[in-house]
Structure formats: structure tokens, C-alpha cells
Design a protein around this motif. Structure first.
Motif, PDB file in Angstrom:
ATOM      1  N   LEU A 131       9.270  -1.222   4.874  1.00  0.00           N
ATOM      2  CA  LEU A 131       9.191   0.068   4.198  1.00  0.00           C
ATOM      3  C   LEU A 131      10.082   0.077   2.968  1.00  0.00           C
ATOM      4  CD1 LEU A 131       9.481   2.315   7.399  1.00  0.00           C
ATOM      5  CD2 LEU A 131       7.384   1.495   6.284  1.00  0.00           C
ATOM      6  N   PHE A 132       9.535   0.578   1.854  1.00  0.00           N
ATOM      7  CA  PHE A 132      10.267   0.705   0.593  1.00  0.00           C
ATOM      8  C   PHE A 132      10.216   2.179   0.182  1.00  0.00           C
ATOM      9  CE2 PHE A 132       9.025  -3.637   0.947  1.00  0.00           C
ATOM     10  CZ  PHE A 132      10.031  -4.375   0.333  1.00  0.00           C
ATOM     11  N   ARG A 133      11.373   2.815   0.111  1.00  0.00           N
ATOM     12  CA  ARG A 133      11.444   4.265  -0.046  1.00  0.00           C
ATOM     13  C   ARG A 133      11.921   4.678  -1.434  1.00  0.00           C
ATOM     14  NH1 ARG A 133      11.716   6.728   5.191  1.00  0.00           N
ATOM     15  NH2 ARG A 133      11.840   5.157   6.843  1.00  0.00           N
ATOM     16  N   TRP A 154       3.677  -4.193   3.185  1.00  0.00           N
ATOM     17  CA  TRP A 154       4.774  -3.404   2.635  1.00  0.00           C
ATOM     18  C   TRP A 154       4.212  -2.024   2.278  1.00  0.00           C
ATOM     19  CZ3 TRP A 154       7.276  -7.279  -1.396  1.00  0.00           C
ATOM     20  CH2 TRP A 154       7.799  -8.382  -0.687  1.00  0.00           C
ATOM     21  N   VAL A 155       4.961  -0.995   2.636  1.00  0.00           N
ATOM     22  CA  VAL A 155       4.497   0.369   2.391  1.00  0.00           C
ATOM     23  C   VAL A 155       5.493   1.076   1.477  1.00  0.00           C
ATOM     24  CG1 VAL A 155       3.776   2.559   3.427  1.00  0.00           C
ATOM     25  CG2 VAL A 155       3.451   0.411   4.684  1.00  0.00           C
ATOM     26  N   ALA A 156       4.977   1.606   0.376  1.00  0.00           N
ATOM     27  CA  ALA A 156       5.794   2.393  -0.556  1.00  0.00           C
ATOM     28  C   ALA A 156       5.768   3.849  -0.106  1.00  0.00           C
ATOM     29  CB  ALA A 156       5.256   2.260  -1.971  1.00  0.00           C
ATOM     30  N   LEU A 157       6.950   4.406   0.165  1.00  0.00           N
ATOM     31  CA  LEU A 157       7.054   5.754   0.719  1.00  0.00           C
ATOM     32  C   LEU A 157       7.756   6.698  -0.244  1.00  0.00           C
ATOM     33  CD1 LEU A 157       8.186   4.893   4.359  1.00  0.00           C
ATOM     34  CD2 LEU A 157       5.880   5.491   3.598  1.00  0.00           C
ATOM     35  N   CYS A 158       7.328   7.953  -0.225  1.00  0.00           N
ATOM     36  CA  CYS A 158       7.998   8.984  -1.021  1.00  0.00           C
ATOM     37  C   CYS A 158       9.363   9.307  -0.405  1.00  0.00           C
ATOM     38  CB  CYS A 158       7.138  10.226  -1.118  1.00  0.00           C
ATOM     39  SG  CYS A 158       6.886  11.061   0.465  1.00  0.00           S
ATOM     40  N   ALA A 159      10.135  10.120  -1.084  1.00  0.00           N
ATOM     41  CA  ALA A 159      11.493  10.430  -0.634  1.00  0.00           C
ATOM     42  C   ALA A 159      11.501  11.170   0.696  1.00  0.00           C
ATOM     43  CB  ALA A 159      12.210  11.252  -1.697  1.00  0.00           C
ATOM     44  N   SER A 160      10.445  11.927   0.959  1.00  0.00           N
ATOM     45  CA  SER A 160      10.353  12.652   2.227  1.00  0.00           C
ATOM     46  C   SER A 160       9.008  12.328   2.866  1.00  0.00           C
ATOM     47  CB  SER A 160      10.483  14.164   1.980  1.00  0.00           C
ATOM     48  OG  SER A 160      10.387  14.879   3.192  1.00  0.00           O
ATOM     49  N   VAL A 186      13.620   7.990   9.323  1.00  0.00           N
ATOM     50  CA  VAL A 186      14.552   8.244   8.223  1.00  0.00           C
ATOM     51  C   VAL A 186      15.341   6.976   7.920  1.00  0.00           C
ATOM     52  CG1 VAL A 186      16.517   9.630   7.446  1.00  0.00           C
ATOM     53  CG2 VAL A 186      14.759  10.670   8.886  1.00  0.00           C
ATOM     54  N   ALA A 187      15.289   6.543   6.679  1.00  0.00           N
ATOM     55  CA  ALA A 187      16.152   5.469   6.152  1.00  0.00           C
ATOM     56  C   ALA A 187      15.772   4.066   6.621  1.00  0.00           C
ATOM     57  CB  ALA A 187      17.619   5.751   6.485  1.00  0.00           C
ATOM     58  N   ARG A 188      14.953   3.907   7.641  1.00  0.00           N
ATOM     59  CA  ARG A 188      14.646   2.562   8.152  1.00  0.00           C
ATOM     60  C   ARG A 188      13.849   1.757   7.133  1.00  0.00           C
ATOM     61  NH1 ARG A 188      13.681   2.489  14.600  1.00  0.00           N
ATOM     62  NH2 ARG A 188      13.308   0.310  14.024  1.00  0.00           N
ATOM     63  N   GLU A 189      14.109   0.449   7.129  1.00  0.00           N
ATOM     64  CA  GLU A 189      13.327  -0.465   6.291  1.00  0.00           C
ATOM     65  C   GLU A 189      12.247  -1.161   7.104  1.00  0.00           C
ATOM     66  OE1 GLU A 189      15.946  -3.178   4.352  1.00  0.00           O
ATOM     67  OE2 GLU A 189      16.891  -1.634   3.121  1.00  0.00           O
ATOM     68  N   ASP A 190      12.351  -1.070   8.440  1.00  0.00           N
ATOM     69  CA  ASP A 190      11.334  -1.650   9.311  1.00  0.00           C
ATOM     70  C   ASP A 190      10.589  -0.518   9.999  1.00  0.00           C
ATOM     71  OD1 ASP A 190      13.399  -0.734  10.918  1.00  0.00           O
ATOM     72  OD2 ASP A 190      12.941  -2.181  12.502  1.00  0.00           O
ATOM     73  N   SER A 191       9.570  -0.858  10.766  1.00  0.00           N
ATOM     74  CA  SER A 191       8.812   0.140  11.515  1.00  0.00           C
ATOM     75  C   SER A 191       8.643  -0.341  12.942  1.00  0.00           C
ATOM     76  CB  SER A 191       7.437   0.365  10.894  1.00  0.00           C
ATOM     77  OG  SER A 191       6.653   1.167  11.753  1.00  0.00           O
ATOM     78  N   PRO A 192       9.176   0.403  13.913  1.00  0.00           N
ATOM     79  CA  PRO A 192       8.966   0.009  15.314  1.00  0.00           C
ATOM     80  C   PRO A 192       7.501   0.096  15.738  1.00  0.00           C
ATOM     81  CG  PRO A 192      10.045   2.151  15.176  1.00  0.00           C
ATOM     82  CD  PRO A 192      10.007   1.607  13.790  1.00  0.00           C
ATOM     83  N   TRP A 193       6.692   0.772  14.942  1.00  0.00           N
ATOM     84  CA  TRP A 193       5.263   0.831  15.244  1.00  0.00           C
ATOM     85  C   TRP A 193       4.583  -0.509  14.947  1.00  0.00           C
ATOM     86  CZ3 TRP A 193       3.853   5.127  17.709  1.00  0.00           C
ATOM     87  CH2 TRP A 193       4.556   6.319  17.488  1.00  0.00           C
ATOM     88  N   TYR A 194       5.029  -1.161  13.881  1.00  0.00           N
ATOM     89  CA  TYR A 194       4.335  -2.360  13.395  1.00  0.00           C
ATOM     90  C   TYR A 194       5.370  -3.429  13.032  1.00  0.00           C
ATOM     91  CZ  TYR A 194       0.642   1.161  12.763  1.00  0.00           C
ATOM     92  OH  TYR A 194      -0.259   2.170  12.950  1.00  0.00           O
ATOM     93  N   PRO A 195       5.497  -4.484  13.830  1.00  0.00           N
ATOM     94  CA  PRO A 195       6.514  -5.518  13.575  1.00  0.00           C
ATOM     95  C   PRO A 195       6.356  -6.228  12.234  1.00  0.00           C
ATOM     96  CG  PRO A 195       5.672  -5.686  15.819  1.00  0.00           C
ATOM     97  CD  PRO A 195       4.810  -4.692  15.109  1.00  0.00           C
ATOM     98  N   THR A 221       0.822  -1.211   0.000  1.00  0.00           N
ATOM     99  CA  THR A 221       0.000   0.000   0.000  1.00  0.00           C
ATOM    100  C   THR A 221       0.856   1.261   0.000  1.00  0.00           C
ATOM    101  OG1 THR A 221      -1.682   1.220   1.270  1.00  0.00           O
ATOM    102  CG2 THR A 221      -0.122  -0.091   2.534  1.00  0.00           C
ATOM    103  N   SER A 222       0.229   2.331  -0.403  1.00  0.00           N
ATOM    104  CA  SER A 222       0.835   3.652  -0.201  1.00  0.00           C
ATOM    105  C   SER A 222       0.645   4.037   1.255  1.00  0.00           C
ATOM    106  CB  SER A 222       0.172   4.679  -1.123  1.00  0.00           C
ATOM    107  OG  SER A 222      -1.213   4.790  -0.818  1.00  0.00           O
ATOM    108  N   ASP A 223       1.132   5.214   1.626  1.00  0.00           N
ATOM    109  CA  ASP A 223       1.047   5.683   3.008  1.00  0.00           C
ATOM    110  C   ASP A 223      -0.355   6.203   3.275  1.00  0.00           C
ATOM    111  OD1 ASP A 223       1.329   6.804   5.481  1.00  0.00           O
ATOM    112  OD2 ASP A 223       2.647   8.440   4.845  1.00  0.00           O
ATOM    113  N   THR A 224      -1.269   5.279   3.599  1.00  0.00           N
ATOM    114  CA  THR A 224      -2.654   5.636   3.893  1.00  0.00           C
ATOM    115  C   THR A 224      -3.100   4.888   5.142  1.00  0.00           C
ATOM    116  OG1 THR A 224      -3.685   3.824   2.672  1.00  0.00           O
ATOM    117  CG2 THR A 224      -3.082   5.789   1.405  1.00  0.00           C
ATOM    118  N   ALA A 225      -4.359   5.067   5.505  1.00  0.00           N
ATOM    119  CA  ALA A 225      -4.912   4.356   6.654  1.00  0.00           C
ATOM    120  C   ALA A 225      -4.826   2.846   6.464  1.00  0.00           C
ATOM    121  CB  ALA A 225      -6.363   4.780   6.874  1.00  0.00           C
ATOM    122  N   THR A 226      -4.817   2.388   5.212  1.00  0.00           N
ATOM    123  CA  THR A 226      -4.704   0.952   4.929  1.00  0.00           C
ATOM    124  C   THR A 226      -3.434   0.381   5.544  1.00  0.00           C
ATOM    125  OG1 THR A 226      -5.918   1.243   2.859  1.00  0.00           O
ATOM    126  CG2 THR A 226      -4.597  -0.758   3.071  1.00  0.00           C
ATOM    127  N   ALA A 227      -2.331   1.142   5.481  1.00  0.00           N
ATOM    128  CA  ALA A 227      -1.065   0.679   6.059  1.00  0.00           C
ATOM    129  C   ALA A 227      -1.196   0.499   7.566  1.00  0.00           C
ATOM    130  CB  ALA A 227       0.036   1.680   5.737  1.00  0.00           C
TER     131      ALA A 227
END
Length: 760
Positions: free
Chosen positions: A731-733, A705-711, A718-727, A688-694
Motif C-alpha cells: 500500500l502506498f498512501r 501495489w495500491v495507491a490510496l488516498c489520505a483517508s 490506518v498507516a499500514r504498508e501491507d495488507s493482511p487481506w492479501y499477502p 492500481t487505484s482502490d478498485t476491484a482490480t486491486a
């Protein structure tokens, strides 16, 4: 026995001494003795002229002209009498006849000049005044009138010189001092202007216009008590002087005495019902009292009285915009611009309306026109920058904010905005310096605190971030709630009831409800007010005491906005709290969707690509569906749409790759995200994109898997491929702004490996 010549001389003596009644009696006796005495008839008519009895003056001086039409002075005074009666054509004819008889008669030249000036024939009038002065260099009226003609031509320095000369040749010439005061005020020589008005008043105590002119100068010099006194004196001398009442009203308005100001505007309108300026000023007073609907009506009345009043159209636009009537506001701004094309503020505000209406191209054009008129107008530069930033034109945005700062170096807002775009460019150190500069200028500036919070959050500096993040509630773009109970400070609840209310988007609610369980451990009861659409999902997930926003509030003791919980709880990057899953799908719906999806062979991947298009930076996070094409090329993958908006893209993509649409009824009967959660629990992966679905997938513990914009948003750090919020999240940037090819190529390779591993 007195002869007629002796009687005439005696009458003239009384006349010169101002004893008009005695002089008139003698002139009448002379005419009784000699009805053919043209001089006596003229002098008798001259007394009537001095007394303002213009009809009698015309009658008596006409007799003199019939008796002796060769006297130029007779024609001059007959012209003055005709002029007093408003018979201007006959007055002009009399002056012209006087000049035919005596071409160098200064008084006739001067008087004919005033006639031509009143007709707008300024060059001809100026030539006559100059001839009169050449004949009589001490002719104060001619010097004064020449000055007024130059004034009408916009030649203020020459006008001032003429008024000064008039005063020099006649030191007690009150009208000359008055006109000099007007001209000096126009040239912003306020000290000298004030002195000229004061001299006019000293010479002629009842000179109403001079008192008013003095008041205006004192007003502009910010000498409020003296100005008020002068206005009051003008109104005492002439109670129906509407402009004095209106100007005194503006004085009171400047002192925030709004009710007193309104009373004066009403007084002015009683004397001049079509006084546009009074209606306009009344409107501005009402606007300051937040009575915007009434202000709009007063501006409309001003426009009806004076359709060419550009300021009234502009201010009508501002109140209509505040009332939410954007289309009419735009029309008002457009009319102001038509009347005054160089009104930069109108261009700027019209740009704001277009921006609110979603017409970005027109908004940019308006801001650019405003900047073109005033290249250093900070507000227009910042507005232009904000739109360009939303369009992703970041270098241009930086240039706008830097220009705004050069124009207004003490602008805390410009520093904060510049920091935000530098942060978006990944220039964190420079962004931090901008936020700090903003807060040095304005320590209580909410937007700068909020932007600083987002920077710290993106760097996982939670201890520094949370106190700053609380400032968001004071920012203009947040709609704060007003409660009648205290804000919870984190102290033990000890049996008290805490109301926590949702804020911002649905994804934020899904993300932060994790902290409610930690609050419940502090004792007391915790109520949660959710967005109505999310209440069913939260209840299904076991979140206690949930009720929908808009329902009657249950009894409570203290309250807290949901996103304040991390600050109150002291959440750190290392202790984000609950491990997912902490939301749950409805078991019955899970089984229904298991049955429906069981026939779908392959690796089932749910996809979502479009967030809320109303979000200002949606262009950064939402992704065109066609970018998902590399995923469809992975053998064995079945793409299933979890998307509600932007479904038209599914039909457009059908020719290139297959996306299964679960139907428009998804989440319709069960509630927002209820079906979607059940579907997710029956999928192998969500992309998904960065929406409520994620957030939903992460909170359910579903691989996502979440596709993220450059910023991206701060929460992805910043730069992480994982998310401490959701095990279960990866993240794909974008490596650079606009590059969706790289993250989707990476996902396609890893998806192929995952599908292959499962097959093996």
C-alpha cells in the motif's frame, strides 16, 4: 274614521313589531286612498327589502323617489335594493345622491363605503366609515365595516379594535363577534378567538360561518372532538359548504383516517368542482397511503384549478422525485420557487434532484439559497455538507454540520454526518464521540451504527466492528433483499442449505468469498448467489454452487448476506482466513495471453486508475492517468492498461508516456475479469487505484501495489504498508489529501530498484 296619518302610524307600529303582513296591508290601503303618498310607498318597498324581494323593493321605493326625491333615506334604501339585485352601479349612484341631499347621513356614508371597499378603494371607504362613526358613535355596522377594511390592509390590531367597539355598542352583534374571532385567530390569539366565535353562535344559532370559524380554531387547538362537532354543525346548516367538508377532511387526515378524509374531499369537489385545496389535500392523503402516482395526478388537478398554488407544485415535485421522474420533479420545484421565491424546502429539494442528476454545481447553489433563506434549516445545511464532502471541501463540510447541530441539537443524523467527515480528516477520537452522541439520541439509528463500524474496522477492532456493521442493511442507501426464509445465526447447518448472496460492489464480492470455504466446514450445503458478471470467474476459481443473481433461487433453508460472514464466523484481525490465492485464472486464457504478451520485452506492469464514477466518493480513490508518468520513466518498464472505463485518458497520455492498450475486447467474450485475471498472471506487477482490480490481483496472488488516498476505505486500515487481506499487496498512501505525487514518486523509486534487482 281613521285618517291617513293615523293609518301610517298604525302601519309603522306593526312594522316595528315585526308584523310585516299587517303593516303591508295598511300601507297598501293608504296608497289606494292617496297614490301620491311617498312615505307609504317607501315603507311598502322597505318591507319588500327586508323580505329579500329586491325587485319589488326597487319598484316600490322608486315610486317614493319619484314622488319625493328630496328624501335622502329613500335613496339609501333604494341603493340597498339595487345592491341586492346585483345592480351595483345604480346602488352606488343612489348612495351618492343620498349624500348630496344629506352630506352627514351616516347610513349613506357607511353603505357607500361598502361599495368602494368592494372595488378595492380602501382609503376612500375608510374615510366614509370614519365620517359615519363621527356622526353616530354607536353605529355598530360602521365600526364593523371599518374593521374589515383595516383587515384587508393587513392592519390586524386596528381591525380587532374596531370589532371590539362594534360589540361594545351593540352587545348582541353576532357579525361583530364573528369578525373579531377571525381577526384574533389570524393573530394566533386562539383562546379569545374561540370565545368570540362561541358568542356569535350563542347569539345566532344558525350562523354557519361562525360554526365553521369555531371549528377552525378548535382544530388548531388540537381539540379534535369539539372541532369535529363544529364542522358537522356547519355542514348540517349548509350541506354544500365545500370549505367545511375540506377542513373536516384535513382533521381526519391528521388523525390518519385517510379514507374518511378522501370521502370529504370528494364531497367538497361535488359542490365546488374546481376546488384546488380539496384536490391538494386529496393528493397528500394519497401520498401518505404510498399511492404516489395517484397523488401526482391530484396535485396536477389542483394546479389546473389554481396555477399559482406553490405548495401543489412543490408536492408534485416530491412525488415525481419518488417516482424517479427527476426532470419533471425539477420543473415542479422550479415553478414552486418562481411562485414563492422564499420557499426554502423547494430550493433544498431541487438541490437533491440536481445532486441525483450529477449536477453538483447547481445542487450546491440550491442548498446555499435554501440556507440563505433560512440560515438555521438543518436539512439544507446537512445536504450542503454532504455535497461539499463529496467535493473534498472538508472544512466547509464540518462548518455546515456544526451549524446544523446548533440549529437542531438533537439531530442524530447531524452528529453521525459530522463524525463521518471528522473520520475522513483523520480525527478518529472526535469522530467516535460524534457517533456515540448520535446513538445516545437515537439508539436505533442505522447510519450511525454503520459509520461506527467503519471507524472500528479501520482501526482493526473487529470484535467491536462486526456487530455494528450488520446495521448497514437497514441504512437508506443500502437496497436490502427480502427473503422468505430465516437469517442464518451461525448455528451448525447440520445438513441444511445456506444461501449466501453477494452485495455491494464486485470488489467486495472478490474480497469476501474467501469465507465461503470456512462456512462449508460447518456442514450442510452452501449456495452462493453472485453478480452475473462475476459468476464465470468464481466458477473457474472452484467456488462451488455458484449461480447468477436473477436466476431462479434453488431450494434453501437459511440465508445470509455475504458481508455478514465475518460477523457470524467471529473473524478477527489475526484470523482473516484464507491466504491467497483463492481465485484463479482460466488456464486456457492464461496460455492465450502468455502467447500474446511474450513479445513484450521489459518489466510488464499492468495499471488501472479509474473506478466506478457513479460511486459517491470516486473522486477520492480514482487517479488521473497522468499521475502514473513517473512509473513510465523507469527504464525497462512497460505499462499495460487493465482499464475498461476512462480509456480516453490513454490517448491523452500518449504524448507524454506510453501505455499499451490491450483492446476494447478485453473481458467481452469470456466474461468480467476473465481476460484480466489471465493477463495479470502474465505480468510482473499490477499497480492500481482502490478498485476491484486491486482485489482481483490480491485474490489471485499476483504482486500488486495500491495507491490510496489520505483517508481510504476501512479495509486498508490506518498507516499500514501491507495488507493482511492479501499477502502479495503493498500500500502506498497520500500523506495529505490530493497529494498523488508522493505515493507515485515512492512507487517509481521502488519500481526502479525492483527492475534493477531483477536485471542484476
Amino acid at each position: 274614521m281613521t285618517t291617513i296619518p293615523e293609518a301610517v302610524e298604525l302601519g309603522l307600529a306593526h312594522h316595528r313589531a315585526g308584523q310585516l303582513q299587517q303593516a303591508e296591508s295598511i300601507y297598501r290601503q293608504v296608497l289606494q286612498a292617496n297614490p301620491q303618498h311617498a312615505g307609504a310607498a317607501h315603507l311598502w318597498g322597505l318591507i319588500s327589502l327586508q323580505l329579500g324581494r329586491y325587485d319589488l323593493a326597487v319598484e316600490r321605493i322608486s315610486v317614493a323617489v319619484r314622488l319625493d326625491g328630496r328624501q335622502a333615506a329613500f335613496h339609501v334604501n333604494l341603493g340597498a335594493a339595487y345592491r341586492g339585485m346585483g345592480r351595483l352601479a345604480e346602488a352606488q349612484q343612489s348612495y351618492e345622491q343620498a349624500l348630496r341631499l344629506q352630506p352627514d347621513l351616516a347610513e349613506a356614508q357607511n353603505n357607500l363605503g361598502t361599495m368602494l371597499q368592494s372595488q378595492g378603494k380602501l382609503p376612500e371607504a375608510i374615510a366614509l366609515y370614519q365620517k359615519a362613526i363621527a356622526k353616530n358613535a354607536n353605529y355598530a355596522d360602521a365600526h364593523n365595516n371599518l374593521g374589515t377594511a383595516f383587515q384587508e390592509q393587513g392592519n390586524w390590531p386596528q381591525a380587532i379594535a374596531c370589532f371590539r367597539t362594534a360589540i361594545e355598542v351593540e352587545p348582541r352583534y353576532a357579525r361583530g363577534f364573528y369578525n373579531l374571532g377571525v381577526a384574533l385567530a389570524h393573530e394566533k390569539q386562539l383562546g379569545e378567538s374561540r370565545a368570540a366565535f362561541e358568542q356569535a353562535v350563542a347569539i345566532q344559532k344558525d350562523y354557519t360561518e361562525a360554526h365553521y370559524g369555531l371549528a377552525l380554531v378548535l382544530h388548531e387547538q388540537r381539540k379534535w372532538p369539539e372541532a369535529e362537532t363544529a364542522y358537522r354543525e356547519a355542514l348540517r346548516l349548509r350541506p354544500n359548504m365545500a370549505e367545511a367538508a375540506c377542513s373536516l377532511g384535513t382533521l381526519y387526515q391528521g388523525q390518519n383516517k385517510l379514507e374518511a378524509a378522501i370521502e370529504l374531499y370528494q364531497q367538497a369537489l361535488r359542490h365546488v368542482p374546481a376546488y384546488a385545496e380539496a384536490y391538494y389535500n386529496w393528493g397528500t392523503a394519497l401520498k401518505r397511503q404510498q399511492r404516489v402516482a395517484e397523488a401526482a395526478e391530484k396535485y396536477r388537478q389542483a394546479i389546473r384549478c389554481k396555477p399559482t398554488m406553490a405548495d401543489a407544485h412543490y408536492n408534485l415535485g416530491t412525488v415525481l422525485q419518488e417516482l424517479g421522474d427527476r426532470e419533471q420533479a425539477a420543473e415542479a420545484y422550479r415553478e414552486a420557487i418562481r411562485l414563492r421565491p422564499d420557499m426554502a424546502l423547494a430550493h433544498n429539494n431541487l438541490g437533491n434532484v440536481y445532486k441525483q442528476l450529477g449536477n453538483t454545481a447547481e445542487a450546491i447553489a440550491c442548498y446555499e439559497r435554501a440556507v440563505g433563506i433560512h440560515p438555521d434549516q438543518a436539512e439544507a445545511l446537512m445536504n450542503l455538507g454532504s455535497v461539499l464532502q463529496q467535493q473534498g471541501q472538508l472544512p466547509e463540510t464540518v462548518a455546515c454540520y456544526q451549524k446544523a447541530l446548533r440549529s437542531k441539537p438533537d439531530s442524530a443524523e447531524a452528529y453521525s454526518n459530522l463524525g463521518a467527515v471528522l473520520q475522513e480528516q483523520g480525527k478518529a477520537a472526535r469522530a467516535l464521540a460524534c457517533y456515540q452522541a448520535s446513538l445516545r439520541l437515537r439508539p436505533d439509528f442505522p447510519e450511525a451504527h454503520y459509520n461506527l463500524a467503519l471507524l472500528y474496522l479501520s482501526q482493526e477492532k473487529f470484535a467491536e466492528a462486526w456487530p455494528e456493521y450488520v446495521w448497514r442493511l437497514k441504512c437508506q442507501h443500502f437496497r436490502g433483499r427480502v427473503f422468505g426464509k430465516p437469517l442464518w445465526d451461525g448455528s451448525p447447518l447440520a445438513g441444511r442449505t445456506l444461501l449466501v448472496h453477494a452485495e455491494q460492489g464486485l470488489g467486495d464480492t472478490m474480497m469476501f468469498v474467501r469465507f465461503l470455504s470456512a462456512v462449508r466446514k460447518l456442514g450442510g450445503r452452501v449456495l452462493f448467489e453472485s453478480q452475473p458478471s462475476l459468476a464465470p470467474l468464481l466458477k473457474t476459481s472452484g467456488v462451488d454452487d455458484v449461480f447468477a443473481a436473477g436466476d431462479e433461487l434453488p431450494p434453501y433453508d437459511v440465508y445470509l448476506p455475504l458481508l455478514n460472514l465475518p460477523s457470524v464466523l467471529g473473524v478477527t484481525a489475526e484470523s482473516l482466513g484464507v491466504t491467497s490465492p483463492y481465485l484463479a485464472a482460466d488456464p486456457g486464457l492464461m496460455q492465450q495471453w502468455s502467447d500474446k504478451l511474450s513479445a513484450r520485452a521489459g518489466f510488464r506492469v499492468g495499471i488501472a486508475w479509474q473506478g466506478n464514477p457513479e460511486y459517491a466518493f470516486d473522486r477520492m480513490r480514482s487517479i488521473p492517468l497522468k499521475r502514473f508518468a513517473p512509473l513510465a520513466e523507469v527504464e525497462g518498464v512497460r505499462l499495460i492498461s487493465l482499464q475498461k472505463p476512462a480509456m480516453e485518458q490513454v490517448a491523452q497520455a500518449a504524448a507524454g508516456f506510453a501505455v499499451e492498450d490491450l483492446g476494447s475486447g478485453l473481458d467481452e467474450a469470456s466474461g468480467a475479469f476473465m481476460d484480466t485475471a489471465a493477463v495479470m498472471k502474465n505480468l510482473d506487477l499490477v499497480i492500481t487505484s482502490d478498485t476491484a482490480t486491486a482485489h482481483l490481483a490480491g485474490a489471485l496472488g499476483v504482486p500488486v501495489w495500491v495507491a490510496l488516498c489520505a483517508s481510504p476505505d476501512w479495509r486498508w486500515f490506518v498507516a499500514r504498508e501491507d495488507s493482511p487481506w492479501y499477502p502479495t499487496m503493498r500500500l502506498f498512501r497520500q500523506p495529505a489529501a490530493g497529494d498523488w505525487s508522493t505515493p507515485f514518486s515512492d512507487m517509481a523509486r521502488q519500481l526502479a530498484a525492483q527492475v534493477g534487482a531483477r536485471g542484476a
